[in-house]
Design an enzyme around this catalytic site. Structure first.
Site, PDB file in Angstrom:
ATOM      1  CB  CYS A 125      69.775   0.514  95.992  1.00 28.45           C
ATOM      2  SG  CYS A 125      71.494  -0.310  95.592  1.00 28.45           S
ATOM      3  CD  GLU A 180      65.720  -4.904  99.743  1.00 25.68           C
ATOM      4  OE1 GLU A 180      66.526  -4.594 100.383  1.00 25.68           O
ATOM      5  OE2 GLU A 180      65.821  -6.011  98.948  1.00 25.68           O
TER       6      GLU A 180
END
Ligand code: F3S
Length: 279
Positions: free
Chosen positions: A95, A125
């Site tokens: 993203c 992440e």
């Protein structure tokens, strides 16, 4: 019984893009297609992708040829290098907001700040951001943890994209007492913030909240916490079949919200199931 679904519930831009890329890659590929870890933290979507021929693997060493898709959580840059060295085609679906967090973390370290990364140390992440800065950051999840940090000349702070703004503000405020200079980047994703605010407001006007999403999804778990903090009974479910009719006894208004890894069709099934039980 009144059912209200949060307007921003479900897939965010980053997740939609990653899933779309996975389907497109599967359709076009002449070789096996894999994702490094499940494409999103939603077992139902992962199953649909499997039927399309996209298999989730844990490690690069599980793959000897074909295409590897990097999911929206991102990975440390060395993983992408290694995949290419192994002769794999890399489709990077990280993203853009996660990429931004990686870039800003790198910049802070390069400028000489001691980096504090607010997030869940075990989340992919966070692992990706840590890998981007050569693992030199300190990961914390709450302001109290700053008390054991040494005094430093310069601290830099970034947050996992799914953190709450409150938590980031508390950490920044606590760190001010431990340094001469503090640089904070708000790397929390807008989609997450908007969904969290909407969830809190919805929770305040209903008798029961259903939070839909993978049990391993960080942003869904945060929605559950926010809803419970609003003082309303809250159930975390993944699919419609988990709804227990006993939960709905004496309930007039139900709020439904969903983590960013939840597709619309699962939300619709849940609303239909609630309507069915309500009859
Ligand atoms: Fe990206 Fe925000 Fe979604 S970081 S994956 S748009 S929750």
């Amino acid at each position: 019984m009144q059912i209200e679904v949060a307007k921003k519930a479900g897939h965010c831009f980053g997740v939609k893009t990653a899933i779309q890329k996975a389907f497109e890659t599967a359709r076009a590929a002449q070789a096996p297609v894999y994702t490094l870890g499940p494409i999103i933290h939603n077992p139902q979507v992962v199953k649909v992708l499997e039927k399309e021929g996209v298999k989730a693997v844990k490690n690069l060493s599980d793959v000897s040829e074909g295409v590897i898709i990097i999911r929206s959580h991102g990975v440390p840059p060395r993983v992408i290098d290694e995949a290419r060295e192994r002769g794999l085609t890399v489709v990077d679906a990280t993203c853009p907001f996660v990429k931004r967090a990686q870039t800003l973390a790198f910049k802070l370290v390069e400028e000489g700040y001691d980096l504090v990364l607010l997030g869940d140390a075990a989340h992919p992440e966070v692992e990706g951001i840590l890998g981007t800065v050569g693992n030199v950051a300190t990961v914390i999840s709450a302001a109290e943890q700053t008390l054991v940090l040494p005094r430093r000349r310069r601290y830099g702070v970034i947050a996992q994209t799914t953190q709450s703004l409150d938590n980031l503000q508390q950490v920044a405020s606590a760190l001010l007492g431990r340094t001469h200079e503090l640089k904070v980047f708000n790397t929390i994703c807008n989609a997450t913030t908007a969904l969290q605010i909407e969830t809190r407001l919805l929770a305040e006007r209903v008798d029961l909240m259903l939070v839909v999403g993978g049990r391993n999804s960080a942003n869904t778990t945060r929605l559950v916490e926010i809803s419970r903090a609003a003082g309303v009974p809250t159930q975390h479910i993944e699919i419609a079949d988990e709804i227990e009719p006993a939960w709905l006894e004496r309930v007039k208004r139900i709020g439904v919200t969903a983590g960013t890894s939840t597709p619309d069709w699962i939300i619709q099934e849940i609303v239909q199931q609630l309507q069915q039980i309500g009859k």
